[in-house]
Design an enzyme around this catalytic site. Structure first.
Site, PDB file in Angstrom:
ATOM      1  N   HIS A  10      26.052   4.756   3.558  1.00 35.36           N
ATOM      2  CA  HIS A  10      26.725   4.795   4.860  1.00 35.36           C
ATOM      3  C   HIS A  10      27.410   6.154   5.076  1.00 35.36           C
ATOM      4  O   HIS A  10      26.988   7.149   4.519  1.00 35.36           O
ATOM      5  CB  HIS A  10      27.695   3.618   4.993  1.00 35.36           C
ATOM      6  CG  HIS A  10      27.044   2.300   4.697  1.00 35.36           C
ATOM      7  ND1 HIS A  10      26.172   1.680   5.559  1.00 35.36           N
ATOM      8  CD2 HIS A  10      27.102   1.506   3.584  1.00 35.36           C
ATOM      9  CE1 HIS A  10      25.736   0.547   5.022  1.00 35.36           C
ATOM     10  NE2 HIS A  10      26.273   0.418   3.819  1.00 35.36           N
ATOM     11  N   GLU A  24      33.685   0.500   3.509  1.00 36.33           N
ATOM     12  CA  GLU A  24      32.815   0.669   2.340  1.00 36.33           C
ATOM     13  C   GLU A  24      32.451   2.128   2.087  1.00 36.33           C
ATOM     14  O   GLU A  24      32.389   2.578   0.940  1.00 36.33           O
ATOM     15  CB  GLU A  24      31.532  -0.149   2.532  1.00 36.33           C
ATOM     16  CG  GLU A  24      30.546  -0.008   1.377  1.00 36.33           C
ATOM     17  CD  GLU A  24      29.147  -0.484   1.727  1.00 36.33           C
ATOM     18  OE1 GLU A  24      28.216  -0.179   0.956  1.00 36.33           O
ATOM     19  OE2 GLU A  24      28.982  -1.139   2.777  1.00 36.33           O
ATOM     20  N   HIS A  78      26.573   1.630  -3.370  1.00 36.84           N
ATOM     21  CA  HIS A  78      27.096   0.823  -2.268  1.00 36.84           C
ATOM     22  C   HIS A  78      28.154  -0.145  -2.786  1.00 36.84           C
ATOM     23  O   HIS A  78      28.352  -0.306  -3.993  1.00 36.84           O
ATOM     24  CB  HIS A  78      25.971   0.002  -1.624  1.00 36.84           C
ATOM     25  CG  HIS A  78      25.031   0.809  -0.783  1.00 36.84           C
ATOM     26  ND1 HIS A  78      25.035   0.775   0.588  1.00 36.84           N
ATOM     27  CD2 HIS A  78      24.050   1.671  -1.138  1.00 36.84           C
ATOM     28  CE1 HIS A  78      24.093   1.578   1.056  1.00 36.84           C
ATOM     29  NE2 HIS A  78      23.474   2.140   0.022  1.00 36.84           N
ATOM     30  N   GLU A 145      25.228  -2.306  -6.050  1.00 39.83           N
ATOM     31  CA  GLU A 145      26.331  -2.855  -5.258  1.00 39.83           C
ATOM     32  C   GLU A 145      27.466  -3.102  -6.246  1.00 39.83           C
ATOM     33  O   GLU A 145      27.397  -4.013  -7.066  1.00 39.83           O
ATOM     34  CB  GLU A 145      25.916  -4.161  -4.577  1.00 39.83           C
ATOM     35  CG  GLU A 145      24.771  -4.031  -3.581  1.00 39.83           C
ATOM     36  CD  GLU A 145      25.244  -3.601  -2.195  1.00 39.83           C
ATOM     37  OE1 GLU A 145      26.445  -3.296  -2.056  1.00 39.83           O
ATOM     38  OE2 GLU A 145      24.410  -3.576  -1.273  1.00 39.83           O
TER      39      GLU A 145
END
Length: 459
Positions: A10, A24, A78, A145
């Protein structure tokens, strides 16, 4: 040399998962930077970040970059959301080489062993998915993640600087171990001829130039230097003990269309600084300046300086640290909160904790108060052998690396807080003296106004 692309998920207009005031993208970038710093400081490897700041990037831009520079490994970092808890890794759910599966297994298992057990984190397993960054990359690719930002237990870890440092360190070492990266060689002693293929004031421009060099077959890395209090990012392509070898590399670079020059460093390794006697102005004790006086001095140099003095005084009082001098140290480390070095404002790292040079950005803290507290705790580690007060959580990620009580004065920080830093403590006290002088002038001005008022009131 092995080339790794680290992709902080992102960024920019895409915050990723959000929860309360947390986004995040910020966690992803903080971890990615620390993983990069761990890799380049310890191993023989080239590392490129798809983004090194809060920048909008499409998925295609990320994979196009990785493919263009022919990276050997792609690691996308992430954090999760939407209910749940724990850590998981992903590879592409289509056909992948056995090597990709082995890489996922090795890195995942190392994280499980050293991080998940230590912090009692749920292992959600090794998974597969049809993610763009896994499907469109032409090299081994892994997406992790780390945790769920909308899970309170996970969020408590993500906002704990010690955990961020811990997971980043292990992820860096796990990646190096899996890819069989060699440790960095010891520095060459004697005269060293360094070939520099570019010097930039903006790290991102240096990263772009680095990628071009690597794409053209030149091994390179970014080193940081400070000239006249300004940070520059040098793209170095080699270092030789023989000048002829350096000249040969310059010739190759020229033929490939790259300008370069030779930087000559010393004819012998520098002698270590002599030990500094533990004498001088004590780190622990009472300060004399008020928050108003401290902030006013900072704004006299940098009008945009934040109001942090009250935080310094309140946190330092709990640890019997001279908060006004700690504030002076923060001014020195951040160039009056302008953050012109490796550490950036969003890190809330006012003391350069973990920023060891060479582009290493150091620790990141979730807010200003935590950053100030970490600074005070780091000073407390040097100044005292007493345990941390029970009312505060340890937020300084390098607290346990300090030899407790090894520097009870500001001068004794020479060669400890900053290396070699033979006059580091003196610089802090010199800056503090200017703060006191500034406050004294303001007090004298107010005193003269009051005296004039009294005189005018005389009948």
């Amino acid at each position: 040399m092995t080339l790794i692309v680290i992709d902080p998920g992102h960024g920019g207009s895409d915050p990723g998962a959000t929860y309360k005031n947390f986004q995040e993208k910020n966690f992803n970038l903080a971890i990615s930077r620390m993983v990069r710093d761990r890799l380049v400081s310890k191993y023989e490897v080239d590392v490129v970040l798809t983004r090194d700041r809060d920048k909008t990037l499409s998925l295609k831009q990320r994979t196009d970059l990785s493919n263009a520079i022919k990276a050997d490994f792609f690691l996308s970092i992430h954090n999760n959301a939407s209910g749940g808890s724990g850590f998981e890794t992903f590879i592409f759910n289509g056909t992948v080489p056995n090597e990709t599966v082995q890489l996922q297994t090795s890195i995942h298992n190392r994280i499980a062993k050293d991080i998940l057990k230590k912090y009692n984190i749920l292992d959600r397993g090794k998974k597969r998915a049809n993610f763009h960054v896994l499907r469109e990359t032409k090299m081994n690719a892994l997406l992790i993640e780390v945790l769920f930002i909308d899970n309170e237990k996970d969020l408590n870890l993500l906002t704990n600087p010690a955990f961020i440092m811990d997971v980043s360190t292990v992820l860096g070492d796990a990646t190096a171990e899996t890819l069989k990266l060699p440790l960095k060689a010891k520095p060459i002693e004697g005269t060293l001829y360094k070939v520099i293929a570019g010097s930039f004031s903006d790290r991102e421009n240096a990263e772009i130039h680095l990628a071009k060099l690597i794409q053209n077959g030149f091994g390179a890395f970014i080193s940081t230097t400070v000239i006249d209090k300004k940070t520059f990012y040098r793209v170095q392509t080699g270092a030789f003990s023989e000048k002829e070898n350096a000249e040969a590399l310059v010739e190759k670079l020229t033929k490939a269309g790259f300008d370069s020059f030779i930087l000559i460093e010393g004819d012998a390794p520098p002698s270590p600084p002599p030990p500094v006697p533990d004498k001088g102005y004590k780190i622990q004790g009472d300060g004399v300046l008020t928050a108003k006086q401290m902030d006013a001095y900072a704004r006299s140099i940098n009008p945009g300086a934040p109001d942090l003095a009250e935080l310094y005084l309140s946190h330092s009082k709990k640890y019997n640290i001279r908060g006004d001098i700690a504030y002076a140290q923060a001014l020195h480390e951040t160039n009056f909160f302008r953050f012109t070095g490796d550490v950036k404002p969003e890190q809330n790292n006012f003391a350069g904790i973990g920023a060891t040079g060479g582009g290493a950005r150091g620790a990141t803290f979730p807010n200003a108060s935590t950053g100030v507290l970490a600074h005070i705790q780091h000073l407390f580690a040097y100044a005292s052998k007493s345990p941390l007060p029970a009312f505060d959580q340890k937020v300084d990620p390098r607290f346990d690396l300090v030899t407790r009580g090894s520097a009870t004065t500001w001068q004794a920080l020479n060669g400890k807080w900053a290396v070699p830093g033979t006059t580091y403590g003196q610089l802090i006290l010199s800056l503090y003296k200017k703060m006191v002088e500034s406050a004294l002038k303001a007090v004298e001005k107010e005193r003269n106004i009051l005296k004039t008022t009294i005189k005018n009131l005389e009948i």
